[in-house]
Each structure stands twice: as structure tokens, then as C-alpha cells.
Motif scaffolding. Structure first.
Motif, PDB file in Angstrom:
ATOM      1  N   MET A 117       0.836  -1.204   0.000  1.00  0.00           N
ATOM      2  CA  MET A 117       0.000   0.000   0.000  1.00  0.00           C
ATOM      3  C   MET A 117       0.871   1.254   0.000  1.00  0.00           C
ATOM      4  SD  MET A 117      -0.978   2.515   2.411  1.00  0.00           S
ATOM      5  CE  MET A 117      -0.762   1.675   3.977  1.00  0.00           C
TER       6      MET A 117
ATOM      7  N   VAL B 112      -5.870   4.681   6.531  1.00  0.00           N
ATOM      8  CA  VAL B 112      -5.873   3.316   6.014  1.00  0.00           C
ATOM      9  C   VAL B 112      -5.996   2.402   7.227  1.00  0.00           C
ATOM     10  CG1 VAL B 112      -4.640   1.561   4.695  1.00  0.00           C
ATOM     11  CG2 VAL B 112      -4.365   3.988   4.108  1.00  0.00           C
TER      12      VAL B 112
ATOM     13  N   CYS C  17      -7.515  -2.227   4.395  1.00  0.00           N
ATOM     14  CA  CYS C  17      -6.449  -2.998   3.764  1.00  0.00           C
ATOM     15  C   CYS C  17      -6.358  -4.355   4.465  1.00  0.00           C
ATOM     16  CB  CYS C  17      -5.121  -2.246   3.893  1.00  0.00           C
ATOM     17  SG  CYS C  17      -3.679  -3.120   3.254  1.00  0.00           S
TER      18      CYS C  17
END
Length: 266
Positions: free
Chosen positions: A110, A122, A206
Motif C-alpha cells: 500500500m 488506512v 487494507c
């Protein structure tokens, strides 16, 4: 490294695991982070000694050890680290729990793709496609998925995890300290999810790996489950509740002292 990034590792009574967590800090990981801030939340075991020993043996790694002035809880430690990141001019602060359940390498793809630059935060997700769970009971997995659906219903957005130990935040969203009245305990991240909906933060989940081996859980499941439900449904019917006071102990500040600096003077 275009952004100034802080890696924050909260640590409480994890002397058996913290060395493994610090061992994750290879050159690839450290190429993304300017500093690693280990925050000892008044551990009663040898967590602090293990960290100091690791720092002594790895002087080239940018690790700083802090000790909270009081036991603030996980949420309180996060507040302290958020303030530190904002005050010291960091663009992002990433949290990795010190009990070695998560792996910072899960965020490297990421970071490589600079996905984080398009979002306010995130959030590591243990229960979405691509995640990997080891030693995590089916009962707890089921309970987490149910609560993810409840919060998704309340916030009208997809929720894949209410609070894993691997998250990254832009300090732009933290500067106004909207989180100050949130719980100082493990429920801090639940409030953060609701706040992101209320303040229209742009979030992305994520998938991460997660394992339970020799860790000791601090979760009081039944009591926490009831409190979280109350928080969610209070927000559903009164959005302004996110600004309420959730703390059991009202604090003006969340402070700590640098232990690595003290040790260097001895």
C-alpha cells in the motif's frame, strides 16, 4: 520518501512479543518511516528493558522509547502519539501493536503504491478478502463480523474491521483533536470509525494477517460488546453523540517522557 512518517508502537506487558515486533523493522520497512516511537504504557513486566536492549544492539535504527506519565490505556496512548505526530510535523502516523499479532509488512504494498496519499486513514482489516487469521477462534471471528455489519448499517458504508492493531492516519485529519473525548480504552477505535463517518473522513481498508499465539488479551468481551452496541445505536439516532465525553477519567493532557534519552545520560 516524500512524506514524513512516524511508526508508533504501543506496548503494555508484552516483554515476550515486543522483540519480535521490533525485529520486523528491516531496511525495507524503515525506508518508509523517519522514526519509530515505542510507547510503554506503564508496563509492570520487562517490556521496557527488552526495548532498551534492542535499541542498544541496533543503534542504527531510529527507535525512540517513551514512557507514559500514567497508564492511559490503548486509546490514551494513541492520543499521545497523535499529538506527538502533529506537534513534530509528521505527515502520517502508523500504529502497530507491540504484542506481535500484526505485521507491518502487510502495509508495504500500500505504501509502495502511495495509496495512503489519497485517503485520510488506512485501516488494517482482519475480516476481508485477502486477510489471514492464525489462532483466532471462529466465535470471535463471527462476533467481529456481526459488529462490522452493525457499524456498516449505522454509518451506511462498508466496514471490514472496527479496530485492528495496524492503522495509518494522515495528521491533517488529526490536527483539530476531534478524538480527545473518545474512550481511553480499547473502544477508542470504535469511536474513530463513527467519527470518520461524522466528519466525512475518506477511509480505506487494507487486508492484513493476524495471529494469536502467546499474546494475552485485554478484552472483556461481554462488557465491551454491550458498551459498543450502545455507542453505535446512540450515534444512529443522535449523530452529535460523537462529541460527547466518553472517558472515565478526564485528562487535560496525555504526556510521556523519553526513556532512551535518560538512558544515554547514565
Amino acid at each position: 520518501m516524500s512524506n514524513k512518517m512516524l511508526l508508533f508502537i504501543p506496548a503494555y506487558n508484552c516483554e515476550k512479543q515486543i522483540g519480535r515486533v521490533l525485529g520486523q523493522l528491516d531496511n525495507n520497512v524503515l525506508s518508509y518511516f523517519n522514526k519509530v516511537l515505542v510507547v510503554n504504557n506503564r508496563s509492570t513486566d520487562n517490556t521496557e528493558a527488552v526495548v532498551l536492549d534492542y535499541i542498544e544492539k541496533n543503534p542504527d535504527k531510529p527507535i525512540k522509547l517513551m514512557r507514559n506519565t500514567d497508564n492511559y490505556g490503548l486509546g490514551g496512548s494513541q492520543k499521545m502519539a497523535f499529538h506527538y505526530a502533529v506537534d513534530h510535523g509528521y505527515d502520517y502516523v502508523c500504529m502497530l501493536h507491540g504484542d506481535d499479532q500484526g505485521d507491518i509488512h502487510d502495509f508495504i504494498p500500500m505504501l509502495q503504491k502511495e495509496i495512503h496519499e489519497r485517503y485520510d486513514c488506512v485501516l488494517g482489516a482482519r475480516f476481508m478478502r485477502g486477510s489471514r487469521l492464525t489462532g483466532y477462534s471462529r466465535f470471535r471471528t463471527f462476533g467481529n463480523v456481526v459488529y462490522n455489519f452493525i457499524f456498516a448499517f449505522v454509518t451506511k458504508q462498508r466496514i471490514f474491521d472496527l479496530g485492528s492493531g495496524l492503522n495509518l492516519y494522515s495528521t491533517k485529519m488529526l490536527k483539530d483533536s476531534f478524538y480527545e473525548k473518545f474512550p481511553d480504552n480499547l473502544m477508542f477505535n470504535y469511536a474513530m470509525i463513527l467519527a470518520s463517518h461524522y466528519y466525512k473522513h475518506k477511509i480505506i481498508f487494507c487486508p492484513v494477517s493476524w495471529r494469536e499465539e502467546d499474546q494475552v488479551s485485554n478484552v472483556k468481551m461481554m462488557n465491551q460488546a454491550i458498551t459498543v452496541l450502545k455507542m453505535a445505536f446512540t450515534y444512529l439516532f443522535r449523530k452529535e453523540s460523537i462529541k460527547d465525553e466518553y472517558r472515565e477519567i478526564i485528562r487535560d493532557t496525555y504526556t510521556s517522557e523519553e526513556i532512551t534519552q535518560l538512558e544515554s545520560k547514565v
